[in-house]
Design a protein around this motif. Structure first.
Motif, PDB file in Angstrom:
ATOM      1  N   UNK B   5       0.848  -1.188   0.000  1.00  0.00           N
ATOM      2  CA  UNK B   5       0.000   0.000   0.000  1.00  0.00           C
ATOM      3  C   UNK B   5       0.880   1.233   0.000  1.00  0.00           C
ATOM      4  N   UNK B   6       0.253   2.363  -0.091  1.00  0.00           N
ATOM      5  CA  UNK B   6       1.024   3.576  -0.303  1.00  0.00           C
ATOM      6  C   UNK B   6       1.354   4.330   0.978  1.00  0.00           C
ATOM      7  N   UNK B   7       0.813   3.872   2.109  1.00  0.00           N
ATOM      8  CA  UNK B   7       0.967   4.669   3.323  1.00  0.00           C
ATOM      9  C   UNK B   7       2.398   4.684   3.853  1.00  0.00           C
ATOM     10  N   UNK B 153      -3.662  -7.049  -0.261  1.00  0.00           N
ATOM     11  CA  UNK B 153      -3.083  -5.732  -0.493  1.00  0.00           C
ATOM     12  C   UNK B 153      -3.909  -4.658   0.224  1.00  0.00           C
ATOM     13  N   UNK B 156      -3.555  -4.409   3.854  1.00  0.00           N
ATOM     14  CA  UNK B 156      -2.306  -3.860   4.352  1.00  0.00           C
ATOM     15  C   UNK B 156      -1.228  -4.881   4.669  1.00  0.00           C
TER      16      UNK B 156
END
Lengths: 207, 192
Positions: B5-7, B153, B156
């Motif tokens: 993920x993008x976090x 995904x 997380x």
């Protein structure tokens, strides 16, 4: 409308549903209860068999009974333990390999399919032979006129009831067979999907 | 190991490795672990089930099957993977078996409009509800190999954890996630 990015997808995905926890807790209680019931059922069956064997030994205490009884007790204990272990293992079996998991599932579906097909083949003649055997026990002149006797039986209430039961059993078996066929087809399709995915991944990685 | 993920806020995979614990052979330990599963992974299990079964009644049955499988498997849990990975792995496999047993795949049942909340929604909530419904419906039509990757995904999981659950290399996980994201986006675009 702005098409959400993947992070927004994750946020959307993880929004809890209404009453989710209450429903889940109720399901968890039931699952725990079912799990315990399965364990107790295994143990109860073993205890019941052991008690019956012990009763037989005490009723007729000689070596001809004691030796097979001990063997049977060992067998029951072993089988119960194995059943328990297998039940615990099956959900985690082949966790790290989808192909192995699907393969074992397909094998399982094949075994079920063979079992039910065999039952479908065997049940009608077995039902017929059982009826002939029962009729011959009831009527000592049965073998003098077997066809006539069976014809009378077939038109009696007993006969009609027997045919109905046999039809219901066969229908259920045929339905099971179709279900297993469908399951096997789906599993094979899934295995193909995974193979295609893996092939694509290999090709992409090679580029 | 990278996060899919993008976090980027989660600790690295190495730091999240659980310390080995003894096999949960004692019933008391199993009870405690099951308690932890039901209190910590409610959403995870419910959402994995949601990605495979749209019908609410069948989904409840599926969740119960997953929970039963977890209860039965817990005595074998040795802490080699995190409990979350263990739970997700069992849930995914139960779902695959569930799909194989169903007459149709995927089951196309209209999802309720109040999937997110039953309260009368203001415009923004209504929009979010609609987006979530579209997202769930799109996930439900993804091919299963991509579906299980995208769900992990969205939950997380790191590539390392996903590799462990899916039985493929982290590189293959990365490729599969990228492909699944692309397919998901195109399905959602078609549906909007």
């Amino acid at each position: 409308m702005r098409e959400p990015g993947f992070e927004e997808f994750a946020d959307l995905w993880q929004v809890p549903e209404e009453n989710e926890r209450e429903v889940f807790e109720a399901l968890a209680r039931r699952a725990r209860w079912r799990g315990r019931l399965l364990a107790y059922a295994d143990i109860s069956l073993a205890v019941a068999i052991a008690a019956t064997v012990a009763f037989a030994v005490f009723s007729t205490p000689h070596m001809g009974v004691i030796a097979p009884a001990l063997l049977l007790l060992a067998l029951v204990t072993g089988v119960t333990w194995q059943r328990r272990k297998l039940r615990q293992m099956s959900p985690t079996l082949n966790t790290d390999d989808r192909f192995a998991f699907l393969e074992s599932s397909i094998r399982n579906a094949n075994v079920n399919l063979r079992r039910v097909t065999l039952s479908i083949i065997i049940t009608p003649p077995a039902g017929f032979l059982t009826t002939v055997y029962k009729r011959s026990l009831k009527d000592e002149h049965f073998w003098e006129h077997p066809l006539a006797d069976m014809k009378i039986w077939a038109t009696s209430w007993h006969g009609l009831f027997g045919f109905t039961v046999l039809t219901v059993i066969l229908t259920m078996m045929i339905r099971s067979r179709r279900k297993f066929l469908r399951e096997r087809r789906h599993l094979q399709q899934l295995a193909d999907d995974y193979a295609a995915e893996r092939q694509w991944e290999r090709e992409t990685a090679d580029k | 190991m990278n996060k899919p993920t993008l976090s980027g806020t989660d600790p690295p995979w190495e730091e999240r490795q659980p310390s080995p614990v003894k096999p949960a052979t004692r019933r008391g330990t199993v009870d405690q672990l099951f308690e932890k599963v039901t209190s910590s992974f409610t959403g995870l299990i419910s959402r994995i089930a949601l990605s495979y079964e749209a019908d609410a009644a069948l989904r409840r049955e599926l969740i119960q099957d997953i929970l039963l499988a977890i209860w039965l498997a817990l005595p074998n849990y040795r802490g080699e993977a995190s409990l979350k990975t263990f739970v997700a792995s069992i849930a995914q496999k139960r779902c695959i078996s569930h799909v194989a047993k169903q007459s149709k795949e995927p089951r196309q049942v209209e999802l309720p409009v109040d999937l997110v909340s039953a309260t009368p929604p203001p415009d923004e909530i209504a929009l979010k509800n609609d987006q979530r419904r579209r997202l769930v419906e799109s996930i439900q039509v993804l091919p299963i190999p991509q579906r299980e990757a995208i769900v992990l995904c969205l939950e997380g999981f790191s590539y390392g954890e996903m590799a462990e659950i899916l039985g493929i290399t982290p590189n293959a996980v990365m490729l599969r996630c990228q492909r699944a994201k692309g397919t998901l986006k195109s399905i959602m675009e078609r549906r909007s």
